[in-house]
Design an enzyme around this catalytic site. Structure first.
Site, mmCIF file in Angstrom:
data_model
loop_
_atom_site.group_PDB
_atom_site.id
_atom_site.type_symbol
_atom_site.label_atom_id
_atom_site.label_comp_id
_atom_site.label_asym_id
_atom_site.label_seq_id
_atom_site.Cartn_x
_atom_site.Cartn_y
_atom_site.Cartn_z
ATOM 1 N N ASP A 118 -0.048 2.144 -26.720
ATOM 2 C CA ASP A 118 -0.424 0.730 -26.663
ATOM 3 C C ASP A 118 -1.426 0.390 -27.762
ATOM 4 O OD1 ASP A 118 1.136 0.562 -24.390
ATOM 5 O OD2 ASP A 118 -0.537 1.035 -23.057
ATOM 6 N N TYR A 174 -2.539 14.088 -23.317
ATOM 7 C CA TYR A 174 -3.442 13.010 -23.708
ATOM 8 C C TYR A 174 -4.879 13.451 -23.448
ATOM 9 C CZ TYR A 174 0.222 9.465 -24.250
ATOM 10 O OH TYR A 174 1.294 8.731 -24.680
#
Length: 366
Positions: A118, A174
């Site tokens: 994003d 992540y």
């Protein structure tokens, strides 16, 4: 227009149509005529069709890259916005890795990413698959020479023709970096007002949407000096461990119902590192290893564990978020999230990603 003139125009059109009809007899002829007269090949992109550029062989490759996502509107190409892929595609065209005939349309190149990110999210190493001209041995150096410093290409490897970066990716790692003051207990003496007392006041979300409330932000010096205690840190670690395994994460994304099978995701491992001091501020690193993640999932997972710790909420609430009841979970800031891969890319991560996260946090107290 007179009847005579109209008649002349009609005869002229009829003659042209009849001639065209004699020439165009098959669907192949019609497609050829359309390409020559009406399509983009004959208009705005005419110079590409007429180019005498030699046809160079293309190979299916997996291209590895890292990026600081702050200046970009996310990863995926989106018309009218500057994204990681749009800048990368432009660099591929400039360096000859994409032919001139394909340079006009990114869809022809078919960039496939291993992980979508994003706006504001970083990656020390992401992977993109595409067909690329690889004859130039210095293509990686040339790409990095024309790319902005926020994007680096690490290299590429040839793959099978049916390789798809997203579908072939079996897991993703992540990392989320957060200042430890995010775990601080809410101050009981905080005063809320219906009007902002200064331009720095923070607007507070409340259940009653008819009332807007504001709160004075905590002093920067106090945030900088904060150090999390062991009890609070242990609770946060315990909360994050509760996400391991397979769960229904419908409350941790958008547009997914409890009955949607795609809401079930497998978290392979989650590690919360001991706090570290960077620039005088204490930070906590959380690494999340999962088969796949949904939109906003990590930011909502971090937020849920963070809020349970901040508010003293029993962790028995957390398993309930995997059940059918709809629970509104806010997102933690995107600033601290990055797609990770711990290897020789560590230097770029520290210089171009970590440093920017620390810098923006010191400046904006996100």
């Amino acid at each position: 227009m007179s009847i005579r003139a109209h008649s002349l125009h009609w005869r002229s059109f009829s003659t042209s149509f009849n001639c065209l009809n004699r020439i165009i007899k098959t669907s192949k002829d019609r497609r050829l005529h359309f390409d020559q007269v009406n399509s983009w090949k004959a208009t705005e992109n005419q110079e590409f069709v007429k180019s005498n550029e030699p046809r160079l062989p293309k190979k299916k490759v997996a291209l590895l890259l890292g990026f600081n996502g702050s200046p970009f509107q996310g990863m995926q190409i989106n018309p009218g916005t500057v994204t990681i892929e749009s800048v990368l595609f432009d660099a591929l065209c400039k360096t000859g890795a994409v032919s001139t005939s394909n340079a006009v349309d990114p869809k022809k190149v078919q960039l496939m990413r291993a992980a979508r990110t994003d706006k504001g999210v970083h990656a020390s190493c992401n992977l993109v698959s595409l067909k690329m001209i690889c004859q130039d041995e210095k293509i990686v150096e040339k790409l990095n020479a024309v790319l902005p410093p926020q994007i680096r290409v690490w290299g590429y490897v040839e793959t099978q023709r049916n390789f798809h970066a997203k579908n072939k990716c079996d897991s993703r790692i992540y990392e989320y970096l957060m200042p430890s003051y995010a775990l601080e207990q809410l101050e009981p003496d905080k005063e809320w007002t219906t009007e902002p007392q200064s331009e720095h006041d923070i607007q507070i979300a409340t259940e009653d949407s008819t009332i807007t409330r504001f709160m004075k932000p905590t002093e920067s010096a106090k945030l900088l000096a904060y150090r999390v205690d062991q009890e609070r840190f242990s609770k946060f670690k315990q909360a994050m461990q509760m996400f391991k395994g397979t769960h229904n994460f419908h409350n941790y994304t958008i547009a997914r119902s409890f009955k949607d099978q795609a809401a079930n995701r497998f978290m392979i491992d989650i590690n919360v590192d001991d706090p570290m001091i960077i620039g005088g501020m204490e930070w906590i690193s959380v690494k999340l290893h999962g088969q796949s993640f949904m939109l906003h999932q990590i930011r909502k997972m971090i937020s849920m564990a963070m809020l349970c710790t901040r508010t003293g909420t029993p962790l028995t609430l957390l398993p309930q978020t995997f059940e059918s009841a709809k629970i509104n979970i806010p997102k933690a800031p995107a600033l601290g999230l990055l797609l990770d891969r711990p290897d020789a890319i560590e230097a770029f991560k520290k210089e171009s990603i970590y440093s920017k996260i620390f810098e923006q946090e010191h400046q904006d107290k996100v």
